[in-house]
Motif scaffolding. Structure first.
Motif, PDB file in Angstrom:
ATOM      1  N   SER A  48      53.840  14.836  58.139  1.00  0.00           N
ATOM      2  CA  SER A  48      53.252  14.955  56.816  1.00  0.00           C
ATOM      3  C   SER A  48      53.249  16.409  56.351  1.00  0.00           C
ATOM      4  O   SER A  48      53.616  16.717  55.205  1.00  0.00           O
ATOM      5  CB  SER A  48      51.818  14.404  56.834  1.00  0.00           C
ATOM      6  OG  SER A  48      51.219  14.486  55.558  1.00  0.00           O
ATOM      7  N   GLY A  49      52.862  17.319  57.240  1.00  0.00           N
ATOM      8  CA  GLY A  49      52.867  18.736  56.888  1.00  0.00           C
ATOM      9  C   GLY A  49      54.268  19.266  56.620  1.00  0.00           C
ATOM     10  O   GLY A  49      54.463  20.121  55.746  1.00  0.00           O
ATOM     11  N   THR A  50      55.253  18.761  57.365  1.00  0.00           N
ATOM     12  CA  THR A  50      56.638  19.185  57.143  1.00  0.00           C
ATOM     13  C   THR A  50      57.128  18.751  55.766  1.00  0.00           C
ATOM     14  O   THR A  50      57.851  19.493  55.086  1.00  0.00           O
ATOM     15  CB  THR A  50      57.555  18.603  58.235  1.00  0.00           C
ATOM     16  OG1 THR A  50      57.073  19.006  59.516  1.00  0.00           O
ATOM     17  CG2 THR A  50      58.980  19.088  58.061  1.00  0.00           C
ATOM     18  N   GLY A  95      45.348  13.208  52.313  1.00  0.00           N
ATOM     19  CA  GLY A  95      44.850  13.528  50.979  1.00  0.00           C
ATOM     20  C   GLY A  95      45.323  14.879  50.495  1.00  0.00           C
ATOM     21  O   GLY A  95      45.855  15.014  49.378  1.00  0.00           O
ATOM     22  N   LEU A  96      45.153  15.915  51.339  1.00  0.00           N
ATOM     23  CA  LEU A  96      45.585  17.256  50.947  1.00  0.00           C
ATOM     24  C   LEU A  96      47.101  17.345  50.817  1.00  0.00           C
ATOM     25  O   LEU A  96      47.619  17.977  49.887  1.00  0.00           O
ATOM     26  CB  LEU A  96      45.082  18.280  51.966  1.00  0.00           C
ATOM     27  CG  LEU A  96      43.570  18.535  51.981  1.00  0.00           C
ATOM     28  CD1 LEU A  96      43.211  19.521  53.089  1.00  0.00           C
ATOM     29  CD2 LEU A  96      43.092  19.066  50.633  1.00  0.00           C
ATOM     30  N   ASP A  97      47.817  16.697  51.743  1.00  0.00           N
ATOM     31  CA  ASP A  97      49.277  16.782  51.719  1.00  0.00           C
ATOM     32  C   ASP A  97      49.869  16.078  50.502  1.00  0.00           C
ATOM     33  O   ASP A  97      50.764  16.607  49.843  1.00  0.00           O
ATOM     34  CB  ASP A  97      49.860  16.191  53.009  1.00  0.00           C
ATOM     35  CG  ASP A  97      49.584  17.074  54.220  1.00  0.00           C
ATOM     36  OD1 ASP A  97      49.018  18.171  54.034  1.00  0.00           O
ATOM     37  OD2 ASP A  97      49.938  16.663  55.340  1.00  0.00           O
ATOM     38  N   VAL A  98      49.383  14.881  50.219  1.00  0.00           N
ATOM     39  CA  VAL A  98      49.893  14.147  49.055  1.00  0.00           C
ATOM     40  C   VAL A  98      49.559  14.903  47.769  1.00  0.00           C
ATOM     41  O   VAL A  98      50.383  14.976  46.843  1.00  0.00           O
ATOM     42  CB  VAL A  98      49.318  12.715  49.025  1.00  0.00           C
ATOM     43  CG1 VAL A  98      49.619  12.046  47.690  1.00  0.00           C
ATOM     44  CG2 VAL A  98      49.890  11.891  50.171  1.00  0.00           C
ATOM     45  N   THR A  99      48.365  15.494  47.697  1.00  0.00           N
ATOM     46  CA  THR A  99      47.995  16.281  46.518  1.00  0.00           C
ATOM     47  C   THR A  99      48.922  17.478  46.354  1.00  0.00           C
ATOM     48  O   THR A  99      49.396  17.770  45.243  1.00  0.00           O
ATOM     49  CB  THR A  99      46.539  16.762  46.641  1.00  0.00           C
ATOM     50  OG1 THR A  99      45.671  15.636  46.743  1.00  0.00           O
ATOM     51  CG2 THR A  99      46.141  17.592  45.429  1.00  0.00           C
ATOM     52  N   ALA A 100      49.200  18.172  47.467  1.00  0.00           N
ATOM     53  CA  ALA A 100      50.085  19.336  47.403  1.00  0.00           C
ATOM     54  C   ALA A 100      51.499  18.934  46.978  1.00  0.00           C
ATOM     55  O   ALA A 100      52.139  19.617  46.160  1.00  0.00           O
ATOM     56  CB  ALA A 100      50.124  20.035  48.765  1.00  0.00           C
ATOM     57  N   ILE A 101      51.992  17.824  47.517  1.00  0.00           N
ATOM     58  CA  ILE A 101      53.328  17.349  47.147  1.00  0.00           C
ATOM     59  C   ILE A 101      53.363  16.949  45.670  1.00  0.00           C
ATOM     60  O   ILE A 101      54.311  17.290  44.936  1.00  0.00           O
ATOM     61  CB  ILE A 101      53.742  16.166  48.040  1.00  0.00           C
ATOM     62  CG1 ILE A 101      53.992  16.650  49.475  1.00  0.00           C
ATOM     63  CG2 ILE A 101      55.004  15.484  47.501  1.00  0.00           C
ATOM     64  CD1 ILE A 101      54.198  15.534  50.477  1.00  0.00           C
ATOM     65  N   ALA A 102      52.324  16.241  45.224  1.00  0.00           N
ATOM     66  CA  ALA A 102      52.271  15.802  43.821  1.00  0.00           C
ATOM     67  C   ALA A 102      52.248  17.009  42.877  1.00  0.00           C
ATOM     68  O   ALA A 102      52.980  17.032  41.869  1.00  0.00           O
ATOM     69  CB  ALA A 102      51.046  14.925  43.595  1.00  0.00           C
ATOM     70  N   LEU A 103      51.441  18.017  43.197  1.00  0.00           N
ATOM     71  CA  LEU A 103      51.384  19.209  42.349  1.00  0.00           C
ATOM     72  C   LEU A 103      52.722  19.936  42.333  1.00  0.00           C
ATOM     73  O   LEU A 103      53.171  20.420  41.280  1.00  0.00           O
ATOM     74  CB  LEU A 103      50.285  20.150  42.850  1.00  0.00           C
ATOM     75  CG  LEU A 103      48.845  19.691  42.615  1.00  0.00           C
ATOM     76  CD1 LEU A 103      47.862  20.641  43.280  1.00  0.00           C
ATOM     77  CD2 LEU A 103      48.539  19.577  41.123  1.00  0.00           C
ATOM     78  N   ALA A 157      55.882  21.228  53.352  1.00  0.00           N
ATOM     79  CA  ALA A 157      56.684  22.450  53.413  1.00  0.00           C
ATOM     80  C   ALA A 157      58.010  22.272  52.676  1.00  0.00           C
ATOM     81  O   ALA A 157      58.476  23.189  51.983  1.00  0.00           O
ATOM     82  CB  ALA A 157      56.927  22.836  54.873  1.00  0.00           C
ATOM     83  N   MET A 158      58.610  21.106  52.804  1.00  0.00           N
ATOM     84  CA  MET A 158      59.875  20.840  52.110  1.00  0.00           C
ATOM     85  C   MET A 158      59.659  20.777  50.597  1.00  0.00           C
ATOM     86  O   MET A 158      60.527  21.201  49.822  1.00  0.00           O
ATOM     87  CB  MET A 158      60.490  19.548  52.644  1.00  0.00           C
ATOM     88  CG  MET A 158      60.870  19.637  54.118  1.00  0.00           C
ATOM     89  SD  MET A 158      61.406  18.083  54.840  1.00  0.00           S
ATOM     90  CE  MET A 158      63.125  18.054  54.328  1.00  0.00           C
ATOM     91  N   ALA A 159      58.512  20.235  50.181  1.00  0.00           N
ATOM     92  CA  ALA A 159      58.190  20.221  48.743  1.00  0.00           C
ATOM     93  C   ALA A 159      57.999  21.649  48.233  1.00  0.00           C
ATOM     94  O   ALA A 159      58.436  21.989  47.122  1.00  0.00           O
ATOM     95  CB  ALA A 159      56.942  19.386  48.498  1.00  0.00           C
ATOM     96  N   LEU A 160      57.358  22.500  49.045  1.00  0.00           N
ATOM     97  CA  LEU A 160      57.192  23.904  48.679  1.00  0.00           C
ATOM     98  C   LEU A 160      58.544  24.586  48.528  1.00  0.00           C
ATOM     99  O   LEU A 160      58.771  25.345  47.571  1.00  0.00           O
ATOM    100  CB  LEU A 160      56.356  24.617  49.752  1.00  0.00           C
ATOM    101  CG  LEU A 160      56.269  26.145  49.638  1.00  0.00           C
ATOM    102  CD1 LEU A 160      55.520  26.541  48.370  1.00  0.00           C
ATOM    103  CD2 LEU A 160      55.568  26.737  50.868  1.00  0.00           C
TER     104      LEU A 160
END
Length: 314
Positions: A114-116, A210-218, A119-122
Motif C-alpha cells: 500500500s505504501g509503495t 485510509g491515509l494511503d488512499v487519501t494520499a493517492i486520491a489527492l 510512492a508511485m502516485a507521488l
C-alpha cells in the motif's frame, strides 16, 4: 497438547482447513491458484531482472516498480506453498510460531505494498505536475529513503500482531477456518477478551489504508488538474497513458482488500467460502497481475521483454 505460559494456553499447532464448505473440491481450486503462483514468480522475477539489467530503467518509476515486485514475491511465497498443500492434501498442521510468522509477513507486506502504491502516485504527480524538477526531487537516494520508510512503517505497525496474539489463551478449538493464518481468523479462536486485538487491527487498517488512499486520491486530483490544463488533446492522452498501469494496479489491490476487510467484520450474511476465496485471490491476484499490467502498459518494459524472450529489440 498445549503448553501453558504465564497462565495462557498456547497450542503447539493450528490446523488450516482451506476453504470451509468446499473441502471436497478445493484440490481443483488449487490448480488455477498454482498456475497463478507460477505466473507471479515468473512475472515478478522477470520485472526485477529487466529493471536490474537495463540502465535506462534506473529511474524512480521503475525502482518503485521493483519494490512492488519484491513485495509481491514476499506475499506470494509466504502464503501459497502452504495453501496449496492444504488444498491438495487436506487439513494441514502449522506450528504456533510459524502461523504467527506467516500472519506477520502477510499483513506487514500488504501495508508495504500500500505504501509503495502511494510512492508511485507521488512519482507520477511530480513527473506530470512538475516535470522540470522530477530528476532533482526524486533522486535515487530519495527513492531508497522512501522505500526504506515504507518498509519500516509496515514492519513497525504490524509487529504488535503476533506479540498480542501470543499472550492470548487458546483453550478451545485450534482449527483455523481459513487457507492461511489471517489475523482475525486466529483471534476468533482465543478464549479470552480480544477487544484490544480487534481494535488494534481495525486501527492499523484504517490508519494505513485510509491515509494511503487519501494520499493517492489527492495526487490524482492534482494530476488530473494538470493534465486537463495541457494545451492539446495529444499531450493530455500521453500524460494520462503514463498513469494507466498504476491506476489498474491500485484498483486490483484496494478493491478486493476493502471487500475482505468489510466482509470479515460486517458481512455475516456472506457465505464463508466466498469470503475465503476472495481473501485468497486478494493475496495472489496483485502479485500475478501487476507484472502483466506493467508489461502490457509500459512500452519500455514491453520492449525489453520481447528482446529478452525473442532475441530482438524494438
Amino acid at each position: 497438547m498445549s503448553p501453558v505460559n504465564n497462565g495462557s494456553i498456547r497450542p503447539l499447532v493450528f490446523l488450516l482447513v482451506g476453504i470451509p464448505g468446499l473441502e471436497t473440491v478445493q484440490h481443483w481450486i488449487a490448480v488455477p491458484l498454482c498456475s497463478m503462483y507460477i505466473l507471479a514468480l515468473l512475472g515478478n522475477y522477470t520485472i526485477l531482472f529487466i529493471i536490474r539489467t537495463e540502465p535506462s530503467l534506473h529511474q524512480p518509476m521503475y525502482l518503485f516498480l521493483a519494490t512492488l515486485a519484491v513485495t509481491d514475491l514476499v506475499l506470494a511465497m509466504s502464503t501459497l506453498p502452504k495453501m496449496l498443500t492444504v488444498f491438495w492434501w487436506g487439513p494441514r498442521e502449522i506450528s504456533f510460531h510459524a502461523c504467527l510468522t506467516q500472519m506477520f509477513f502477510i499483513h506487514a507486506f500488504s501495508a508495504v505494498e500500500s505504501g509503495t502504491l502511494v510512492a508511485m502516485a507521488l512519482d507520477r504527480y511530480v513527473a506530470i505536475c512538475n516535470p522540470l524538477r522530477h530528476a532533482d526531487v526524486l533522486k535515487i537516494a530519495m527513492v531508497a529513503k522512501i522505500a526504506l520508510l515504507v518498509l519500516l512503517r509496515g514492519l513497525v505497525l504490524l509487529a504488535p500482531f503476533p506479540s498480542m496474539l501470543s499472550r492470548l489463551p487458546f483453550c478451545q478449538s485450534h482449527v483455523i477456518p481459513h487457507s492461511y493464518c489471517e489475523h482475525m481468523a486466529v483471534v476468533k479462536l482465543a478464549c479470552a477478551d480480544t477487544t484490544a486485538n480487534a481494535t488494534y487491527g481495525v486501527t492499523v487498517a484504517l490508519l494505513v489504508v485510509g491515509l494511503d488512499v487519501t494520499a493517492i486520491a489527492l495526487s490524482y486530483v492534482m494530476i488530473l488538474r494538470a493534465v486537463f490544463g495541457l494545451p492539446s488533446s495529444e499531450a493530455r492522452l500521453k500524460a494520462l497513458s503514463t498513469c494507466t498501469a498504476h491506476v489498474c494496479v491500485i484498483l486490483m489491490f484496494y478493491v478486493p482488500g476493502f471487500f475482505s476487510f468489510l466482509a470479515y467484520r460486517f458481512g455475516q450474511h456472506i457465505p464463508h467460502h466466498i469470503h475465503i476465496l476472495l481473501a485468497d485471490l486478494y493475496l495472489l491476484g496483485p502479485p500475478t497481475l501487476n507484472p502483466i499490467v506493467y508489461g502490457v502498459k509500459t512500452k519500455q518494459i514491453r520492449r525489453r521483454v520481447f528482446s529478452l524472450f525473442y532475441g530482438r529489440g524494438s
